[in-house]
Design a protein around this motif. Structure first.
Motif, mmCIF file in Angstrom:
data_model
loop_
_atom_site.group_PDB
_atom_site.id
_atom_site.type_symbol
_atom_site.label_atom_id
_atom_site.label_comp_id
_atom_site.label_asym_id
_atom_site.label_seq_id
_atom_site.Cartn_x
_atom_site.Cartn_y
_atom_site.Cartn_z
ATOM 1 N N PRO A 228 0.834 -1.212 0.000
ATOM 2 C CA PRO A 228 0.000 0.000 0.000
ATOM 3 C C PRO A 228 0.866 1.259 0.000
ATOM 4 N N GLY A 229 0.543 2.189 -0.879
ATOM 5 C CA GLY A 229 1.279 3.446 -0.950
ATOM 6 C C GLY A 229 2.462 3.430 -1.881
ATOM 7 N N ASN A 230 2.828 2.258 -2.417
ATOM 8 C CA ASN A 230 3.950 2.208 -3.359
ATOM 9 C C ASN A 230 3.531 2.772 -4.707
ATOM 10 N N PRO A 231 4.340 3.646 -5.294
ATOM 11 C CA PRO A 231 4.017 4.142 -6.639
ATOM 12 C C PRO A 231 4.291 3.067 -7.684
ATOM 13 N N ASP A 232 3.658 3.189 -8.810
ATOM 14 C CA ASP A 232 3.919 2.282 -9.930
ATOM 15 C C ASP A 232 5.165 2.802 -10.627
ATOM 16 N N ASP A 233 6.310 2.449 -10.072
ATOM 17 C CA ASP A 233 7.579 3.048 -10.472
ATOM 18 C C ASP A 233 8.354 2.099 -11.388
ATOM 19 N N GLY A 234 8.189 2.270 -12.678
ATOM 20 C CA GLY A 234 8.910 1.440 -13.620
ATOM 21 C C GLY A 234 8.063 0.300 -14.162
ATOM 22 N N ASP A 235 8.644 -0.496 -15.009
ATOM 23 C CA ASP A 235 7.942 -1.578 -15.686
ATOM 24 C C ASP A 235 7.874 -2.805 -14.778
ATOM 25 N N ARG A 236 6.657 -3.137 -14.321
ATOM 26 C CA ARG A 236 6.485 -4.287 -13.429
ATOM 27 C C ARG A 236 6.324 -5.600 -14.191
ATOM 28 N N ALA A 237 6.133 -5.523 -15.477
ATOM 29 C CA ALA A 237 5.914 -6.735 -16.280
ATOM 30 C C ALA A 237 7.129 -7.658 -16.189
ATOM 31 N N GLY A 238 6.854 -8.933 -16.088
ATOM 32 C CA GLY A 238 7.935 -9.898 -16.058
ATOM 33 C C GLY A 238 8.454 -10.221 -14.678
ATOM 34 N N TYR A 239 7.859 -9.596 -13.636
ATOM 35 C CA TYR A 239 8.288 -9.870 -12.272
ATOM 36 C C TYR A 239 7.154 -10.525 -11.483
ATOM 37 N N GLU A 240 7.489 -11.560 -10.746
ATOM 38 C CA GLU A 240 6.528 -12.097 -9.793
ATOM 39 C C GLU A 240 6.266 -11.023 -8.733
ATOM 40 N N GLN A 241 5.021 -10.918 -8.284
ATOM 41 C CA GLN A 241 4.659 -9.853 -7.349
ATOM 42 C C GLN A 241 4.052 -10.434 -6.082
ATOM 43 N N ILE A 242 4.396 -9.815 -4.950
ATOM 44 C CA ILE A 242 3.787 -10.201 -3.673
ATOM 45 C C ILE A 242 3.251 -8.953 -2.985
ATOM 46 N N THR A 243 2.196 -9.117 -2.232
ATOM 47 C CA THR A 243 1.650 -8.013 -1.442
ATOM 48 C C THR A 243 1.875 -8.254 0.050
ATOM 49 N N THR A 244 2.388 -9.440 0.394
ATOM 50 C CA THR A 244 2.670 -9.801 1.778
ATOM 51 C C THR A 244 3.756 -10.871 1.783
ATOM 52 N N PHE A 245 4.536 -10.911 2.844
ATOM 53 C CA PHE A 245 5.556 -11.947 2.972
ATOM 54 C C PHE A 245 4.958 -13.291 3.399
ATOM 55 N N ASP A 246 3.675 -13.325 3.709
ATOM 56 C CA ASP A 246 3.056 -14.584 4.160
ATOM 57 C C ASP A 246 3.160 -15.675 3.109
#
Length: 249
Positions: A228-246
């Motif tokens: 939450p609060g992170n800007p969309d900074d750069g090209d996120r395509a091609g990266y696995e994404q997590i919103t929590t370390f769980d």
């Protein structure tokens, strides 16, 4: 999504701080204003300390380089202690205004924050899932390390007072820009070697795609932190994404 560490052969988890373990707002709205507000007073109290001389040495070298390229850089005058204090204060504020990743400024901010942490005026802040993840990874025998542009000293103080207690016992090592730029692949190769592992067995988690690109170029496994609060900074395509370390287990 979930990231299975054992099946991927991960031996070390390397974490960014801002936007990954810690809300950007904490750094932007708490730490940075604290350093700015206490800058002048800290310089006055510590002008005879070895740490201040180290700050002066680093900032003076950076100032000379900046001055060649930018006429807006404040003058550096040091014939007297008062003039030196004013020079450090003015140049540090100039760097702060530009959010520069200056090693000298990061050291100075870290020293100011350390005083705040010791006095109980500051306490570290991490996302709720971070303490349980750090303990889970440590219990599994993984190496957990931090890599941030903030000084190593500031990193230690943040995790030493964050979450529901001191988290520093879960962290094996801290790295700042003394090891190299976070956008330089050689920095990650160096960190892997210092941790006694290989880049391929190291997972780097950050909210900055350009940092992930550098880590990937070094051969590291990477995951993008979307908090939450992170800007969309750069090209996120091609990266696995997590919103929590769980989901990293």
């Amino acid at each position: 999504m979930s990231v299975g560490l054992a099946e991927r052969g991960v031996a070390a988890v390397l974490l960014d701080i801002e936007g990954t373990t810690t809300p950007l707002a904490f750094v932007r709205d708490v730490l940075f204003p604290f350093a700015r507000a206490h800058l002048t007073g800290w310089i006055a109290r510590h002008h005879d300390d070895p740490e201040f001389r180290d700050v002066v040495s680093r900032l003076a070298a950076e100032h000379a380089a900046d001055r060649r390229d930018d006429a807006s850089v404040p003058d550096w005058r040091d014939p007297t202690p008062a003039a030196l204090h004013e020079s450090v204060d003015a140049y540090a504020r100039w760097l702060m205004d530009r959010d520069r990743k200056s090693p000298g400024l990061k050291l100075l901010q870290g020293l100011i924050w350390e005083e705040g942490f010791k006095a109980g005026e500051l306490r570290g802040e991490v996302f709720a899932d971070v303490p349980r993840a750090l303990r889970r990874w440590r219990a599994a025998g993984l190496i957990v390390a931090i890599y941030s542009s903030g000084s190593e000293l500031a990193q230690r103080r943040l995790f030493g007072s964050a979450g529901d207690g001191d988290l520093s016992h879960c962290i094996a090592a801290y790295f700042d820009t003394a090891v190299g730029s976070k956008r330089d692949s050689s920095s990650f190769t160096r960190i892997a070697r210092l941790l006694g592992t290989t880049p391929g067995a190291m997972l780097f988690v950050s909210d900055i795609p350009a940092e992930l690109a550098a880590a990937r170029a070094a051969g590291c496994q990477v995951v993008l932190s979307v908090r939450p609060g992170n800007p969309d900074d750069g090209d996120r395509a091609g990266y696995e994404q997590i919103t929590t370390f769980d989901g990293i287990a």
